[in-house]
Motif scaffolding. Structure first.
Motif, PDB file in Angstrom:
ATOM      1  N   GLY A 111       0.801  -1.221   0.000  1.00 21.53           N
ATOM      2  CA  GLY A 111       0.000   0.000   0.000  1.00 21.53           C
ATOM      3  C   GLY A 111       0.832   1.269   0.000  1.00 21.53           C
ATOM      4  N   TYR A 112       2.109   1.161  -0.335  1.00 21.04           N
ATOM      5  CA  TYR A 112       3.028   2.298  -0.292  1.00 21.04           C
ATOM      6  C   TYR A 112       2.503   3.498  -1.085  1.00 21.04           C
ATOM      7  N   ALA A 117       0.011   8.861  -1.349  1.00 19.71           N
ATOM      8  CA  ALA A 117      -1.003   9.769  -1.897  1.00 19.71           C
ATOM      9  C   ALA A 117      -1.848  10.387  -0.773  1.00 19.71           C
ATOM     10  N   ILE A 118      -2.172   9.585   0.231  1.00 24.88           N
ATOM     11  CA  ILE A 118      -2.959  10.094   1.356  1.00 24.88           C
ATOM     12  C   ILE A 118      -2.152  11.125   2.137  1.00 24.88           C
ATOM     13  N   LEU A 125      -4.221  19.640   2.254  1.00 17.98           N
ATOM     14  CA  LEU A 125      -5.393  20.115   2.977  1.00 17.98           C
ATOM     15  C   LEU A 125      -4.998  20.946   4.211  1.00 17.98           C
ATOM     16  N   LEU A 126      -3.959  20.522   4.903  1.00 18.47           N
ATOM     17  CA  LEU A 126      -3.539  21.240   6.089  1.00 18.47           C
ATOM     18  C   LEU A 126      -2.892  22.591   5.763  1.00 18.47           C
TER      19      LEU A 126
END
Length: 128
Positions: A111-112, A117-118, A125-126
């Protein structure tokens, strides 16, 4: 080569190259579906790479830069280029591409790329 259930298909993809090509022409990825490769990362590319085999990708595909950067396959303008490209590929070059595809395979299975991407999305967003 037959068809296989999705959970066992990768064990049959263990040599050669996976072909990432769509459209209605052998000269380029033409038509609506072919043109979509400029923007889409098709599942079959992830399937081939997760299986640890290098891919053959259209030079204008969205994935072309990734494949080139990681030396995990061959980029072509048309399907007619494939026989010559493979013929001119040394065994050492193919083994390097396969090793690179196997490194990507480990990252895909862990899931790298999704995690990366997350994290990138969270940072964006921050900062807004």
């Amino acid at each position: 080569m037959g068809s296989y259930p999705p959970d066992i298909l990768p064990q049959y993809l263990n040599q050669g190259f996976g072909l990432i090509w769509d459209g209605n022409s052998t000269e380029s990825c033409a038509g609506v579906i072919g043109n979509y490769l400029k923007y889409n990362n098709p599942h079959k590319c992830s399937l081939y790479l997760a299986s640890g085999i290098p891919v053959i990708v259209w030079k204008k595909a969205a994935l072309a830069d990734f494949i080139n950067k990681h030396n995990a396959g061959i980029l072509v303008e048309s399907l007619e280029e494939i026989p010559e490209k493979i013929q001119n590929l040394s065994e050492k070059e193919y083994i390097q591409m396969k090793n690179n595809a196997e490194k990507i395979s480990l990252k895909l299975k862990d899931g790298y790329f999704l995690k990366k991407a997350i994290r990138t999305a969270e940072k964006l967003l921050l900062n807004n």
